[in-house]
Design an enzyme around this catalytic site. Structure first.
Site, PDB file in Angstrom:
ATOM      1  N   ARG A 104       0.879  -1.192   0.000  1.00  0.00           N
ATOM      2  CA  ARG A 104       0.000   0.000   0.000  1.00  0.00           C
ATOM      3  C   ARG A 104       0.900   1.219   0.000  1.00  0.00           C
ATOM      4  NH1 ARG A 104      -5.219   1.122   3.721  1.00  0.00           N
ATOM      5  NH2 ARG A 104      -5.981  -0.289   2.127  1.00  0.00           N
ATOM      6  N   HIS A 131      -7.554   0.529  -6.092  1.00  0.00           N
ATOM      7  CA  HIS A 131      -7.686  -0.340  -4.915  1.00  0.00           C
ATOM      8  C   HIS A 131      -8.346  -1.657  -5.361  1.00  0.00           C
ATOM      9  CE1 HIS A 131      -7.690  -1.601  -0.900  1.00  0.00           C
ATOM     10  NE2 HIS A 131      -8.574  -0.805  -0.349  1.00  0.00           N
ATOM     11  N   GLN A 134      -9.981  -4.322  -2.924  1.00  0.00           N
ATOM     12  CA  GLN A 134     -11.263  -3.895  -2.362  1.00  0.00           C
ATOM     13  C   GLN A 134     -12.391  -4.168  -3.364  1.00  0.00           C
ATOM     14  OE1 GLN A 134     -11.962  -2.357   0.772  1.00  0.00           O
ATOM     15  NE2 GLN A 134     -14.044  -2.804   0.139  1.00  0.00           N
ATOM     16  N   ASP A 224     -17.505   6.832  -0.871  1.00  0.00           N
ATOM     17  CA  ASP A 224     -16.165   6.764  -0.274  1.00  0.00           C
ATOM     18  C   ASP A 224     -15.967   8.090   0.465  1.00  0.00           C
ATOM     19  OD1 ASP A 224     -13.543   6.045   0.346  1.00  0.00           O
ATOM     20  OD2 ASP A 224     -12.756   6.376  -1.676  1.00  0.00           O
ATOM     21  N   CYS A 264     -16.267   1.140   1.039  1.00  0.00           N
ATOM     22  CA  CYS A 264     -15.072   0.335   1.336  1.00  0.00           C
ATOM     23  C   CYS A 264     -14.648   0.440   2.791  1.00  0.00           C
ATOM     24  CB  CYS A 264     -13.935   0.755   0.412  1.00  0.00           C
ATOM     25  SG  CYS A 264     -13.451   2.488   0.606  1.00  0.00           S
ATOM     26  N   ARG A 292     -13.388  -9.243   1.913  1.00  0.00           N
ATOM     27  CA  ARG A 292     -11.979  -9.004   1.592  1.00  0.00           C
ATOM     28  C   ARG A 292     -11.159 -10.244   1.933  1.00  0.00           C
ATOM     29  NH1 ARG A 292      -9.852  -3.783   1.692  1.00  0.00           N
ATOM     30  NH2 ARG A 292      -7.940  -4.860   1.097  1.00  0.00           N
TER      31      ARG A 292
HETATM   32  N1  NVA Z   1     -10.256   6.470  -0.895  1.00  0.00           N
HETATM   33  C1  NVA Z   1      -9.866   5.958   0.410  1.00  0.00           C
HETATM   34  C2  NVA Z   1     -10.018   4.474   0.448  1.00  0.00           C
HETATM   35  C3  NVA Z   1      -9.658   3.847   1.774  1.00  0.00           C
HETATM   36  C4  NVA Z   1      -9.747   2.362   1.758  1.00  0.00           C
HETATM   37  C5  NVA Z   1      -8.428   6.381   0.684  1.00  0.00           C
HETATM   38  O1  NVA Z   1      -7.599   6.295  -0.219  1.00  0.00           O
HETATM   39  O2  NVA Z   1      -8.146   6.830   1.802  1.00  0.00           O
HETATM   40  N1   CP Z   2     -11.079  -0.600   2.865  1.00  0.00           N
HETATM   41  C1   CP Z   2      -9.794  -0.642   3.261  1.00  0.00           C
HETATM   42  O1   CP Z   2      -8.877  -0.859   2.479  1.00  0.00           O
HETATM   43  O2   CP Z   2      -9.628  -0.444   4.589  1.00  0.00           O
HETATM   44  P1   CP Z   2      -8.244  -0.185   5.338  1.00  0.00           P
HETATM   45  O3   CP Z   2      -7.761   1.165   4.917  1.00  0.00           O
HETATM   46  O4   CP Z   2      -8.618  -0.252   6.790  1.00  0.00           O
HETATM   47  O5   CP Z   2      -7.286  -1.262   4.944  1.00  0.00           O
END
Ligand code: NVA
Ligand code: CP
Length: 307
Positions: A104, A131, A134, A224, A264, A292
């Site tokens: 990530r 992502h 997800q 989101d 998500c 997931r």
């Molecule tokens: N759009 C959000 C998704 C988190 C899983 C982020 O990037 O923070």
């Molecule tokens: N939805 C998701 O990826 O959650 P986290 O940021 O908690 O991993």
């Protein structure tokens, strides 16, 4: 070359169909108390986090354990990457220890560089652009609610920020063929190339100025956060720009009567979604989080060859 999973387009529709079947099998087996499938045979999988995570970290760690492997978790400042070691060198080294790496980070280009120098699968655990893990679990969740109706016939709505999640739903619509109506405020549209490619692959992918138009008749309404990880200082400006983009009961009333609400997580209640919708009967948010785990077990089995 190793089987990488960087974008949703890395797998074909047929491969997704097989993955969804396997996910369903693994989910049922786990509910019957069958947790362990020794696919990894003691091998280790790296999990690198340059951003925060709850679901991705815990679901991947659990998936790896249940597949008979060992997760090796590295946080932002733990690796030499954060001190400037080239991703290419890191990839060469990690390929000698691990069976795969999920990462990530901020820019997809970092994953592409790792992937180019890696002989093990590199898995995208979220970037600013995508992502896919997800949306893999989310599409499976949607399929579960359809009671056998074909996915291709469905209409999904995306309301809010055109960031990583919106981009990935666009990729998924391009690959899997379901309808997708996207509505984002001006200046917060999805990646233009991703939108154009999805529209070229699937004429039922459409962009709407009004969220009310976008959700009309949709079987799933997706939201989101308005400010994603790394955008915290833009929060006040974003709250203003997104004020008409909350998914609330009034908006859900325009969708299909059987519509589900998807997110998500993490969510900010009272911002992108009202408490009434988030906690209401249409909400499948915790099912998405659970899925997931099952979907990533199927993905790891698919990407990492059995010994
Ligand atoms: N759009 C959000 C998704 C988190 C899983 C982020 O990037 O923070
Ligand atoms: N939805 C998701 O990826 O959650 P986290 O940021 O908690 O991993």
């Amino acid at each position: 070359m190793a089987n990488h999973y960087i974008t949703f387009r890395d797998l074909t529709k047929e491969e997704y169909q097989a993955l969804f079947q396997r996910t369903s099998h693994l989910k049922k087996a786990r509910r019957d108390g069958l947790y362990a499938y020794p696919h990894l045979g003691g091998r280790s999988v790296g999990l690198i986090f340059h951003k925060h995570s709850t679901r991705t970290r815990v679901s991947f760690e659990t998936a790896i354990n249940e597949l008979g492997g060992h997760p090796v978790v590295l946080a932002a400042n733990d690796t030499q990457i954060s001190r400037g070691e080239a991703p290419a060198h890191t990839a060469e080294v990690l390929s000698r220890y691990l069976a795969a790496v999920a990462i990530r980070t901020y820019e997809e280009s970092e994953l592409l560089e790792l992937a180019a120098h890696s002989s093990i699968p590199i898995i995208n655990a979220l970037t600013n652009q995508q992502h896919p893990c997800q949306v893999l679990g989310d599409v499976f969740t949607l399929i579960e609610t359809l009671g056998g109706e074909p996915l291709e016939k469905q209409l999904v709505a995306w309301v809010g920020d055109g960031f990583n999640m919106a981009n990935t739903w666009l990729e998924a619509a391009g690959v899997l063929g379901f309808g997708l109506h996207v509505s984002c405020p001006p200046g917060y549209e999805p990646d233009e190339a991703i939108l154009k490619r999805a529209q070229a692959d699937n004429p039922r992918v459409k962009f709407f100025g009004s969220p009310k138009e976008a959700v009309k008749g949709a079987r799933a309404v997706n939201a989101d956060v308005f400010a994603s990880m790394g955008q915290e200082e833009e929060k006040a400006k974003r709250l203003k720009a997104f004020k008409n983009y909350q998914v609330n009961a009034e908006l859900m009333a325009l969708a299909d009567p059987k519509a589900i609400f998807m997110h998500c997580l993490p969510a900010k209640i009272g911002e992108e979604v009202s408490a009434e919708v988030f906690d209401g009967p249409a909400s499948v948010v915790y099912e998405e989080a659970e899925n997931r785990l099952h979907a990533q077990k199927a993905l790891l089995e698919f990407l990492i060859p059995r010994l």
